[in-house]
Design a protein around this motif. Structure first.
Motif, PDB file in Angstrom:
ATOM      1  N   GLN A  20     -11.519 -22.883  27.950  1.00  0.00           N
ATOM      2  CA  GLN A  20     -10.376 -23.321  27.144  1.00  0.00           C
ATOM      3  C   GLN A  20     -10.895 -23.746  25.775  1.00  0.00           C
ATOM      4  O   GLN A  20     -11.860 -24.503  25.682  1.00  0.00           O
ATOM      5  N   ARG A  21     -10.251 -23.282  24.726  1.00  0.00           N
ATOM      6  CA  ARG A  21     -10.700 -23.547  23.350  1.00  0.00           C
ATOM      7  C   ARG A  21     -10.217 -24.925  22.891  1.00  0.00           C
ATOM      8  O   ARG A  21      -9.286 -25.040  22.104  1.00  0.00           O
ATOM      9  N   THR A  22     -10.840 -25.948  23.422  1.00  0.00           N
ATOM     10  CA  THR A  22     -10.523 -27.323  23.042  1.00  0.00           C
ATOM     11  C   THR A  22     -11.817 -27.993  22.604  1.00  0.00           C
ATOM     12  O   THR A  22     -12.879 -27.388  22.633  1.00  0.00           O
ATOM     13  N   ASP A  23     -11.706 -29.243  22.219  1.00  0.00           N
ATOM     14  CA  ASP A  23     -12.910 -29.986  21.861  1.00  0.00           C
ATOM     15  C   ASP A  23     -12.975 -31.229  22.734  1.00  0.00           C
ATOM     16  O   ASP A  23     -12.167 -32.133  22.545  1.00  0.00           O
ATOM     17  N   PRO A  24     -13.834 -31.285  23.715  1.00  0.00           N
ATOM     18  CA  PRO A  24     -14.839 -30.291  24.075  1.00  0.00           C
ATOM     19  C   PRO A  24     -14.228 -29.174  24.929  1.00  0.00           C
ATOM     20  O   PRO A  24     -13.207 -29.382  25.580  1.00  0.00           O
ATOM     21  N   PRO A  25     -14.848 -27.998  24.924  1.00  0.00           N
ATOM     22  CA  PRO A  25     -14.358 -26.899  25.758  1.00  0.00           C
ATOM     23  C   PRO A  25     -14.546 -27.224  27.238  1.00  0.00           C
ATOM     24  O   PRO A  25     -15.440 -27.973  27.612  1.00  0.00           O
ATOM     25  N   PHE A  26     -13.676 -26.667  28.053  1.00  0.00           N
ATOM     26  CA  PHE A  26     -13.780 -26.857  29.502  1.00  0.00           C
ATOM     27  C   PHE A  26     -13.259 -25.620  30.216  1.00  0.00           C
ATOM     28  O   PHE A  26     -12.673 -24.737  29.583  1.00  0.00           O
ATOM     29  N   ARG A  27     -13.477 -25.584  31.515  1.00  0.00           N
ATOM     30  CA  ARG A  27     -12.956 -24.495  32.352  1.00  0.00           C
ATOM     31  C   ARG A  27     -12.180 -25.123  33.502  1.00  0.00           C
ATOM     32  O   ARG A  27     -12.619 -26.117  34.078  1.00  0.00           O
ATOM     33  N   LEU A  28     -11.020 -24.561  33.807  1.00  0.00           N
ATOM     34  CA  LEU A  28     -10.258 -25.024  34.959  1.00  0.00           C
ATOM     35  C   LEU A  28     -10.911 -24.494  36.230  1.00  0.00           C
ATOM     36  O   LEU A  28     -11.404 -23.360  36.257  1.00  0.00           O
TER      37      LEU A  28
END
Length: 78
Positions: A20-28
């Motif tokens: 996921q393109r967030t800050d910080p990136p993560f994965r579900l």
């Protein structure tokens, strides 16, 4: 065709979705078809699996974990 000639297709209990393109990136992380949480590293995936009673011995085993949109080393968006 008989059942013995049919290929076996395993469905892993753990599915790690794309970054996921967030800050910080993560994965579900999905476990047994339901969203179990967010992961920012392999350790998070293992922690979530353990919380569901799943002991992962090999993160590269496609019968255990399915990696979508990258492998176990992909934690940043491209």
């Amino acid at each position: 065709m008989t059942e013995s000639n049919s290929p076996y297709i395993s469905v892993p209990r753990i599915v790690v979705l794309g970054v996921q393109r967030t800050d910080p990136p993560f994965r579900l992380v999905e476990i047994d078809g339901e969203v179990a949480g967010e992961a920012t590293s392999m350790l998070d995936v293992l922690t979530l699996a353990s919380a569901y009673g799943i002991h992962v011995h090999d993160l590269d085993d496609p019968g255990v974990v399915r990696w979508v949109g990258g492998d176990k080393l992909t934690w940043r968006a491209h």
